[in-house]
Design a protein around this motif. Structure first.
Motif, PDB file in Angstrom:
ATOM      1  N   ARG A 144       9.445  -0.799  11.188  1.00 26.39           N
ATOM      2  CA  ARG A 144       7.982  -0.664  10.265  1.00 26.39           C
ATOM      3  C   ARG A 144       6.894  -0.887  10.767  1.00 26.39           C
ATOM      4  O   ARG A 144       5.690  -0.454  10.541  1.00 26.39           O
ATOM      5  CB  ARG A 144       8.626  -1.149   9.072  1.00 26.39           C
ATOM      6  N   TRP A 145       6.799  -2.188  11.333  1.00 30.28           N
ATOM      7  CA  TRP A 145       5.452  -2.705  12.004  1.00 30.28           C
ATOM      8  C   TRP A 145       5.110  -1.817  12.889  1.00 30.28           C
ATOM      9  O   TRP A 145       3.860  -1.671  13.121  1.00 30.28           O
ATOM     10  CB  TRP A 145       5.828  -4.012  12.603  1.00 30.28           C
ATOM     11  N   TYR A 146       5.821  -1.237  14.060  1.00 35.31           N
ATOM     12  CA  TYR A 146       5.417  -0.284  15.080  1.00 35.31           C
ATOM     13  C   TYR A 146       4.991   1.090  14.226  1.00 35.31           C
ATOM     14  O   TYR A 146       3.822   1.576  14.604  1.00 35.31           O
ATOM     15  CB  TYR A 146       6.625   0.064  16.060  1.00 35.31           C
ATOM     16  N   LEU A 147       5.676   1.510  13.500  1.00 38.03           N
ATOM     17  CA  LEU A 147       5.237   2.834  12.998  1.00 38.03           C
ATOM     18  C   LEU A 147       3.987   2.633  12.224  1.00 38.03           C
ATOM     19  O   LEU A 147       3.063   3.547  12.086  1.00 38.03           O
ATOM     20  CB  LEU A 147       6.375   3.453  12.123  1.00 38.03           C
ATOM     21  N   SER A 181       0.875  -1.263   0.126  1.00 36.66           N
ATOM     22  CA  SER A 181      -0.050   0.156   0.004  1.00 36.66           C
ATOM     23  C   SER A 181       0.776   1.404  -0.010  1.00 36.66           C
ATOM     24  O   SER A 181       2.179   1.140   0.301  1.00 36.66           O
ATOM     25  CB  SER A 181      -0.799   0.238   1.356  1.00 36.66           C
ATOM     26  N   TYR A 182       0.160   2.363  -0.328  1.00 34.34           N
ATOM     27  CA  TYR A 182       1.018   3.723  -0.240  1.00 34.34           C
ATOM     28  C   TYR A 182       1.720   3.876   0.967  1.00 34.34           C
ATOM     29  O   TYR A 182       2.711   4.263   1.126  1.00 34.34           O
ATOM     30  CB  TYR A 182      -0.016   4.778  -0.613  1.00 34.34           C
ATOM     31  N   LEU A 183       0.718   3.540   2.141  1.00 35.24           N
ATOM     32  CA  LEU A 183       1.316   3.831   3.401  1.00 35.24           C
ATOM     33  C   LEU A 183       2.801   2.917   3.769  1.00 35.24           C
ATOM     34  O   LEU A 183       3.470   3.408   4.483  1.00 35.24           O
ATOM     35  CB  LEU A 183       0.199   3.718   4.516  1.00 35.24           C
ATOM     36  N   GLU A 184       2.544   1.861   3.435  1.00 37.08           N
ATOM     37  CA  GLU A 184       3.591   0.955   3.619  1.00 37.08           C
ATOM     38  C   GLU A 184       4.708   1.278   3.029  1.00 37.08           C
ATOM     39  O   GLU A 184       5.951   1.174   3.607  1.00 37.08           O
ATOM     40  CB  GLU A 184       3.215  -0.468   3.284  1.00 37.08           C
ATOM     41  N   ILE A 203       5.567   4.488   2.013  1.00 30.85           N
ATOM     42  CA  ILE A 203       6.126   5.738   2.726  1.00 30.85           C
ATOM     43  C   ILE A 203       6.815   5.350   4.147  1.00 30.85           C
ATOM     44  O   ILE A 203       7.891   5.775   4.230  1.00 30.85           O
ATOM     45  CB  ILE A 203       5.033   6.788   3.062  1.00 30.85           C
ATOM     46  N   VAL A 204       6.230   4.291   4.834  1.00 28.90           N
ATOM     47  CA  VAL A 204       6.818   3.940   6.168  1.00 28.90           C
ATOM     48  C   VAL A 204       8.225   3.270   5.711  1.00 28.90           C
ATOM     49  O   VAL A 204       9.202   3.590   6.355  1.00 28.90           O
ATOM     50  CB  VAL A 204       5.849   3.260   6.931  1.00 28.90           C
ATOM     51  N   ALA A 205       8.034   2.273   4.900  1.00 22.59           N
ATOM     52  CA  ALA A 205       9.453   1.718   4.418  1.00 22.59           C
ATOM     53  C   ALA A 205      10.533   2.822   3.950  1.00 22.59           C
ATOM     54  O   ALA A 205      11.715   2.535   4.359  1.00 22.59           O
ATOM     55  CB  ALA A 205       9.185   0.781   3.463  1.00 22.59           C
ATOM     56  N   PHE A 206      10.107   3.529   3.217  1.00 16.69           N
ATOM     57  CA  PHE A 206      11.225   4.565   2.688  1.00 16.69           C
ATOM     58  C   PHE A 206      11.724   5.477   4.126  1.00 16.69           C
ATOM     59  O   PHE A 206      12.971   5.836   4.172  1.00 16.69           O
ATOM     60  CB  PHE A 206      10.344   5.916   1.890  1.00 16.69           C
ATOM     61  N   GLY A 207      10.823   5.909   4.879  1.00 17.97           N
ATOM     62  CA  GLY A 207      11.187   6.718   6.000  1.00 17.97           C
ATOM     63  C   GLY A 207      12.003   6.025   7.144  1.00 17.97           C
ATOM     64  O   GLY A 207      12.936   6.589   7.503  1.00 17.97           O
ATOM     65  N   VAL A 208      11.733   4.971   7.180  1.00 15.46           N
ATOM     66  CA  VAL A 208      12.506   4.052   8.197  1.00 15.46           C
ATOM     67  C   VAL A 208      13.767   3.524   7.648  1.00 15.46           C
ATOM     68  O   VAL A 208      14.867   3.590   8.255  1.00 15.46           O
ATOM     69  CB  VAL A 208      11.661   2.671   8.652  1.00 15.46           C
ATOM     70  N   GLY A 209      14.124   3.348   6.425  1.00 15.50           N
ATOM     71  CA  GLY A 209      15.113   2.753   5.695  1.00 15.50           C
ATOM     72  C   GLY A 209      16.237   4.207   5.555  1.00 15.50           C
ATOM     73  O   GLY A 209      17.332   4.063   5.467  1.00 15.50           O
ATOM     74  N   LEU A 210      15.341   5.386   5.472  1.00 20.18           N
ATOM     75  CA  LEU A 210      16.317   6.641   5.224  1.00 20.18           C
ATOM     76  C   LEU A 210      17.000   7.009   6.639  1.00 20.18           C
ATOM     77  O   LEU A 210      18.056   7.385   6.566  1.00 20.18           O
ATOM     78  CB  LEU A 210      15.402   7.675   4.685  1.00 20.18           C
ATOM     79  N   ALA A 211      16.329   6.708   7.770  1.00 18.23           N
ATOM     80  CA  ALA A 211      16.796   7.079   8.986  1.00 18.23           C
ATOM     81  C   ALA A 211      16.928   5.810  10.099  1.00 18.23           C
ATOM     82  O   ALA A 211      16.162   5.832  11.074  1.00 18.23           O
ATOM     83  CB  ALA A 211      15.757   7.981   9.554  1.00 18.23           C
ATOM     84  N   PRO A 212      17.942   4.843   9.694  1.00 12.85           N
ATOM     85  CA  PRO A 212      17.915   3.866  10.800  1.00 12.85           C
ATOM     86  C   PRO A 212      18.159   4.356  11.946  1.00 12.85           C
ATOM     87  O   PRO A 212      17.773   3.624  13.199  1.00 12.85           O
ATOM     88  CB  PRO A 212      19.220   3.146  10.103  1.00 12.85           C
ATOM     89  N   ALA A 213      19.088   5.328  12.248  1.00 13.59           N
ATOM     90  CA  ALA A 213      19.308   5.688  13.633  1.00 13.59           C
ATOM     91  C   ALA A 213      18.276   6.669  14.175  1.00 13.59           C
ATOM     92  O   ALA A 213      18.057   6.620  15.550  1.00 13.59           O
ATOM     93  CB  ALA A 213      20.771   6.717  13.575  1.00 13.59           C
ATOM     94  N   ARG A 262      -1.607   3.829  11.315  1.00 12.77           N
ATOM     95  CA  ARG A 262      -2.899   3.411  11.199  1.00 12.77           C
ATOM     96  C   ARG A 262      -4.117   3.769  12.259  1.00 12.77           C
ATOM     97  O   ARG A 262      -5.235   4.114  11.866  1.00 12.77           O
ATOM     98  CB  ARG A 262      -2.836   1.847  10.534  1.00 12.77           C
ATOM     99  N   LYS A 263      -3.568   3.591  13.319  1.00 14.06           N
ATOM    100  CA  LYS A 263      -4.398   3.844  14.456  1.00 14.06           C
ATOM    101  C   LYS A 263      -4.953   5.467  14.568  1.00 14.06           C
ATOM    102  O   LYS A 263      -6.069   6.041  14.564  1.00 14.06           O
ATOM    103  CB  LYS A 263      -3.771   3.726  15.788  1.00 14.06           C
ATOM    104  N   ARG A 264      -3.820   6.456  14.382  1.00 15.05           N
ATOM    105  CA  ARG A 264      -4.185   7.796  14.249  1.00 15.05           C
ATOM    106  C   ARG A 264      -4.961   8.071  13.029  1.00 15.05           C
ATOM    107  O   ARG A 264      -5.767   8.980  13.313  1.00 15.05           O
ATOM    108  CB  ARG A 264      -2.676   8.569  14.053  1.00 15.05           C
TER     109      ARG A 264
END
Length: 296
Positions: free
Chosen positions: A283-286, A187-190, A192-202, A291-293
């Motif tokens: 990724r799962w946590y974010l 999905s689009y959200l998945e 975007i989350v993958a991109f954001g988490v992969g861009l900033a591992p720290a 999704r809840k928000r």
């Protein structure tokens, strides 16, 4: 200023970029002058890239942006002024670049990069720099794939709070989709989350950024001129290293993150990229939180 300098590309270039010599050799400066860099996106990050590289002495550019400047861009985007509001970003930034070096070879694309114009946009290009909006994941995937197919190094420097992340993709190493673990079935959200988490591992920025101000529907989120400026610095030094072959670039899954607000620097190797077990947990946590928000 003596019109002799304006009329002579040789005299102008030698005098305008003389203070680079000592950090660069004259031969290296001439190499930059003959090099061609493509920058897709002329907003907060892309504008900083162009500004730095023009002043560094890079002589040829292809730049692209279909958007126009608006009032919300004033706080971080290099080309956003009262008199440029409503004007195409690529067109504005081309004029700014030529006001620094009137002898530049610069082509501006005032439309999105697509299968119809990608060949022209990447023609003769040695390095591509990513200034695509964070939320435009499909455009980014397409451009990275096409650059890699042509053997072009691609640099992404993402603004994160008051800091920046840097990842380089090359002919070798992981590709964009492989590193971020993104595929067409997500999905689009998945994505975007993958991109954001992969861009900033720290993830230094998550300790102080308020994610309540991220709007997935309007595709907007917090960003600062400090981070955008830092992105321009980190990307520019990598352009210099690659073009002048001073250092072998560390391509994905290597990454770099610097947050001056936190006074933290992290250079790492993300084993398996986003398929790393810890990354999967993030990724799962974010995803669960977002999704809840937004009741997705």
């Amino acid at each position: 200023m003596d019109t002799e300098y304006l009329n002579s590309a040789e005299l102008y270039y030698r005098e305008a970029f003389a203070r680079n010599i000592g950090l660069l050799t004259q031969q290296e400066q001439e190499k930059l002058r003959a090099s061609k860099v493509a920058i897709v996106g002329m907003g907060g990050v892309g504008g900083a890239h162009l500004f730095n590289l023009v002043r560094l002495g890079v002589g040829k550019f292809n730049i692209a942006d279909a958007d126009s400047f608006e009032l919300a861009n004033i706080q971080r985007q290099y080309g956003a002024f009262i008199d440029t509001l409503g004007k195409n970003k690529a067109e504005v930034m081309e004029k700014i670049a030529l006001s620094i070096n009137p002898h530049l070879e610069i082509n501006s694309f005032k439309e999105k990069i697509s299968p119809e114009n990608i060949e022209e946009f990447l023609s003769g290009v040695e390095i591509l720099i990513d200034g695509v909006d964070f939320f435009s994941i499909e455009e980014r995937r397409f451009i990275f794939k096409e650059a890699r197919r042509r053997g072009i190094y691609t640099i992404t420097a993402g603004p994160l709070g008051f800091g920046s992340a840097l990842i380089i993709f090359g002919p070798e190493g992981m590709g964009f989709d492989e590193y971020f673990d993104i595929n067409d079935g997500m999905s689009y959200l998945e994505k975007i989350v993958a991109f954001g988490v992969g861009l900033a591992p720290a993830a230094f920025h998550l300790k102080y950024i308020n994610l309540n101000y991220m709007d997935m529907e309007l595709k907007k989120g917090p960003s600062s001129v400090i981070a955008c400026s830092l992105c321009g610095v980190l990307a520019s030094i990598e352009v210099l290293n690659i073009l002048l072959r001073r250092k072998r670039p560390k391509v994905a899954p290597f990454y770099l993150q610097f947050d001056p607000y936190q006074r933290k620097l992290k250079e790492g190797y993300l084993f398996l990229g986003n398929r790393n077990p810890l990354q999967k947990v993030k990724r799962w946590y974010l995803l669960k939180k977002l999704r809840k928000r937004w009741n997705i």
